[in-house]
Design a protein around this motif. Structure first.
Motif, PDB file in Angstrom:
ATOM      1  N   LYS A   2     -34.935  53.299  27.726  1.00 25.16           N
ATOM      2  CA  LYS A   2     -36.223  52.616  27.866  1.00 25.16           C
ATOM      3  C   LYS A   2     -36.891  52.377  26.522  1.00 25.16           C
ATOM      4  CE  LYS A   2     -39.044  53.120  31.480  1.00 25.16           C
ATOM      5  NZ  LYS A   2     -38.704  52.259  32.632  1.00 25.16           N
ATOM      6  N   SER A  17     -35.036  52.648  23.337  1.00 22.16           N
ATOM      7  CA  SER A  17     -34.107  52.428  22.228  1.00 22.16           C
ATOM      8  C   SER A  17     -33.120  51.287  22.453  1.00 22.16           C
ATOM      9  CB  SER A  17     -33.317  53.715  21.955  1.00 22.16           C
ATOM     10  OG  SER A  17     -34.197  54.789  21.777  1.00 22.16           O
ATOM     11  N   ALA A  18     -33.284  50.524  23.512  1.00 23.42           N
ATOM     12  CA  ALA A  18     -32.383  49.384  23.740  1.00 23.42           C
ATOM     13  C   ALA A  18     -33.237  48.113  23.806  1.00 23.42           C
ATOM     14  CB  ALA A  18     -31.584  49.564  25.027  1.00 23.42           C
ATOM     15  N   PRO A  19     -32.787  47.032  23.173  1.00 21.91           N
ATOM     16  CA  PRO A  19     -33.618  45.825  23.058  1.00 21.91           C
ATOM     17  C   PRO A  19     -33.647  44.953  24.320  1.00 21.91           C
ATOM     18  CG  PRO A  19     -31.560  45.503  21.870  1.00 21.91           C
ATOM     19  CD  PRO A  19     -31.537  46.907  22.403  1.00 21.91           C
ATOM     20  N   PHE A  20     -34.466  45.416  25.285  1.00 21.31           N
ATOM     21  CA  PHE A  20     -34.754  44.642  26.497  1.00 21.31           C
ATOM     22  C   PHE A  20     -36.263  44.418  26.556  1.00 21.31           C
ATOM     23  CE2 PHE A  20     -30.985  47.112  27.772  1.00 21.31           C
ATOM     24  CZ  PHE A  20     -30.179  46.130  28.342  1.00 21.31           C
ATOM     25  N   TRP A  21     -36.663  43.267  27.103  1.00 19.32           N
ATOM     26  CA  TRP A  21     -38.082  42.984  27.300  1.00 19.32           C
ATOM     27  C   TRP A  21     -38.278  42.404  28.688  1.00 19.32           C
ATOM     28  CZ3 TRP A  21     -35.163  41.547  23.099  1.00 19.32           C
ATOM     29  CH2 TRP A  21     -35.407  42.276  21.935  1.00 19.32           C
ATOM     30  N   LYS A  22     -39.322  42.930  29.386  1.00 18.61           N
ATOM     31  CA  LYS A  22     -39.617  42.485  30.748  1.00 18.61           C
ATOM     32  C   LYS A  22     -40.832  41.555  30.755  1.00 18.61           C
ATOM     33  CE  LYS A  22     -38.229  46.627  33.369  1.00 18.61           C
ATOM     34  NZ  LYS A  22     -38.617  47.922  32.791  1.00 18.61           N
ATOM     35  N   PHE A  81     -39.376  41.399  17.230  1.00 20.12           N
ATOM     36  CA  PHE A  81     -39.660  41.448  18.668  1.00 20.12           C
ATOM     37  C   PHE A  81     -40.736  42.471  18.952  1.00 20.12           C
ATOM     38  CE2 PHE A  81     -35.565  43.508  17.513  1.00 20.12           C
ATOM     39  CZ  PHE A  81     -35.911  44.843  17.657  1.00 20.12           C
ATOM     40  N   LEU A 124     -35.881  39.611  32.707  1.00 23.03           N
ATOM     41  CA  LEU A 124     -35.453  40.512  31.638  1.00 23.03           C
ATOM     42  C   LEU A 124     -34.713  39.743  30.555  1.00 23.03           C
ATOM     43  CD1 LEU A 124     -34.971  43.100  34.147  1.00 23.03           C
ATOM     44  CD2 LEU A 124     -35.121  43.988  31.833  1.00 23.03           C
ATOM     45  N   GLU A 125     -35.271  39.830  29.343  1.00 22.69           N
ATOM     46  CA  GLU A 125     -34.650  39.209  28.168  1.00 22.69           C
ATOM     47  C   GLU A 125     -34.010  40.319  27.337  1.00 22.69           C
ATOM     48  OE1 GLU A 125     -37.259  36.468  26.186  1.00 22.69           O
ATOM     49  OE2 GLU A 125     -36.374  36.842  24.219  1.00 22.69           O
ATOM     50  N   HIS A 126     -32.954  39.984  26.599  1.00 23.27           N
ATOM     51  CA  HIS A 126     -32.354  40.997  25.722  1.00 23.27           C
ATOM     52  C   HIS A 126     -31.816  40.341  24.460  1.00 23.27           C
ATOM     53  CE1 HIS A 126     -27.806  40.688  26.455  1.00 23.27           C
ATOM     54  NE2 HIS A 126     -28.317  39.667  27.067  1.00 23.27           N
ATOM     55  N   TYR A 127     -31.265  41.156  23.570  1.00 23.30           N
ATOM     56  CA  TYR A 127     -30.748  40.711  22.281  1.00 23.30           C
ATOM     57  C   TYR A 127     -29.228  40.854  22.352  1.00 23.30           C
ATOM     58  CZ  TYR A 127     -30.373  40.871  17.057  1.00 23.30           C
ATOM     59  OH  TYR A 127     -30.070  40.656  15.739  1.00 23.30           O
ATOM     60  N   PHE A 150     -37.621  37.365  19.649  1.00 31.31           N
ATOM     61  CA  PHE A 150     -37.471  37.646  21.077  1.00 31.31           C
ATOM     62  C   PHE A 150     -38.826  37.845  21.757  1.00 31.31           C
ATOM     63  CE2 PHE A 150     -33.426  38.916  19.241  1.00 31.31           C
ATOM     64  CZ  PHE A 150     -32.539  38.292  20.099  1.00 31.31           C
ATOM     65  N   ALA A 151     -38.828  37.626  23.072  1.00 28.76           N
ATOM     66  CA  ALA A 151     -39.979  37.850  23.953  1.00 28.76           C
ATOM     67  C   ALA A 151     -41.201  37.064  23.443  1.00 28.76           C
ATOM     68  CB  ALA A 151     -40.245  39.342  24.119  1.00 28.76           C
ATOM     69  N   PHE A 165     -32.152  48.907  14.552  1.00 25.56           N
ATOM     70  CA  PHE A 165     -33.596  49.011  14.350  1.00 25.56           C
ATOM     71  C   PHE A 165     -33.886  49.324  12.887  1.00 25.56           C
ATOM     72  CE2 PHE A 165     -33.381  49.929  18.951  1.00 25.56           C
ATOM     73  CZ  PHE A 165     -34.333  49.036  19.402  1.00 25.56           C
ATOM     74  N   VAL A 172     -39.788  47.572  22.802  1.00 22.53           N
ATOM     75  CA  VAL A 172     -38.877  47.276  23.915  1.00 22.53           C
ATOM     76  C   VAL A 172     -39.405  47.837  25.238  1.00 22.53           C
ATOM     77  CG1 VAL A 172     -36.928  47.200  22.337  1.00 22.53           C
ATOM     78  CG2 VAL A 172     -37.432  49.327  23.557  1.00 22.53           C
ATOM     79  N   THR A 173     -39.040  47.186  26.346  1.00 23.29           N
ATOM     80  CA  THR A 173     -39.528  47.589  27.673  1.00 23.29           C
ATOM     81  C   THR A 173     -38.421  47.499  28.722  1.00 23.29           C
ATOM     82  OG1 THR A 173     -40.293  45.311  28.055  1.00 23.29           O
ATOM     83  CG2 THR A 173     -41.909  46.874  27.206  1.00 23.29           C
ATOM     84  N   GLY A 174     -37.254  48.020  28.389  1.00 25.01           N
ATOM     85  CA  GLY A 174     -36.159  47.992  29.356  1.00 25.01           C
ATOM     86  C   GLY A 174     -36.226  49.153  30.330  1.00 25.01           C
ATOM     87  N   GLY A 175     -35.149  49.355  31.059  1.00 28.11           N
ATOM     88  CA  GLY A 175     -35.025  50.473  31.980  1.00 28.11           C
ATOM     89  C   GLY A 175     -35.621  50.184  33.338  1.00 28.11           C
TER      90      GLY A 175
END
Lengths: 98, 153
Positions: free
Chosen positions: B117, B119-124, A92, B50-53, A21-22, A76, A95-98
């Motif tokens: 922010k 612990s969840a698989p997101f990427w910006k 990956f 935003l990409e995710h798994y 990913f990414a 994880f 992570v950089t969500g939120g």
């Protein structure tokens, strides 16, 4: 026929599904691949070392292991986590969500 | 009592509609806390991608929401996280937490946004007006914010 499978069958059975990913995906060049690593590969860290030697793109993606996170079967995972036939293993960046 | 609601979607969301959905017909909620994360236009940003798994994302969000549900006496919880291409001003993430009293709702809301922010698989990925593009790096302060919710040993 009963008994353990011949060693020559192992590479066929020992298949892992690898997801990227990414920027790890961008550097490797594919979003996913199926691999059959040798018997010496037993955990996430061993898999990273083996994958890094597959192509220049893989080498670039795994150049700094501190920048890589992993998941085994969508949880994880730490570098010492064991990998088993049929596992889905993802690599990956942090992570950089939120 | 309904459990946490977790959604990952490309479409936008409406804070008022989600709040109304969570509280409809309920008389046991004394406090409803909300957090909405928005796409901010830093340094000439044109869009966030935003990409995710898929699969793991939903599992991770459900786990985080369940953790909040177990730690605080919540009576409602909604987490919505968008994926895909978002332009400045658009909402990215929604956290709603309801409880009988405000403290649990406010604390659980802060916990949820801090944890998701890290612990969840997101990427910006940031896209700029001049065509440049870069992946957002994880921030140490986000790890610190999540760590303050660690349970005492």
């Amino acid at each position: 026929m009963a008994g353990p499978a011949p060693a020559s069958c192992r590479t066929e059975a020992w298949r892992l599904r690898i997801l990227y990913f990414a920027w790890v995906r961008q550097r490797v060049g594919v979003a996913e691949e199926a691999v059959s690593p040798p018997e010496a590969v037993r955990d996430v860290a061993g898999l990273v070392a083996w994958l890094a030697a597959r192509s220049p793109g893989h080498a670039s993606a795994f150049a700094d292991p501190r920048q890589i996170r992993a998941a085994v079967n969508q949880d994880f995972a730490t570098p010492d986590q064991a990998v088993a036939p049929g596992d889905e293993i993802a690599f990956f960046p942090p992570v950089t969500g939120g | 009592m309904p459990g946490p609601v977790v959604r990952v979607q490309e479409a936008g969301f409406d804070l008022a509609a989600e709040a109304a959905r969570l509280t409809e017909g309920r008389t046991d909620i004394g406090g409803l806390a909300s957090f909405v994360g928005l796409c901010r236009a830093d340094d000439g940003l044109a869009a966030l991608v935003l990409e995710h798994y898929p699969g793991m994302t939903e599992r991770a969000l459900a786990r985080i929401a369940q953790e909040a549900w177990g730690r605080w006496p919540l009576t409602g919880c909604t987490v919505i996280h968008r994926v895909g291409r978002l332009v400045p001003g658009e909402p990215i993430v929604l956290v709603l937490t309801a409880s009988a009293h405000r403290a649990a709702a406010l604390d659980a809301c802060a916990f949820l946004i801090d944890w998701l922010k890290t612990s969840a698989p997101f990427w910006k990925r940031e896209e700029f007006a001049d065509g440049a593009s870069r992946w957002v790096a994880a921030k140490a302060e986000d790890d610190a914010a999540a760590a303050r919710w660690a349970k005492p040993a």
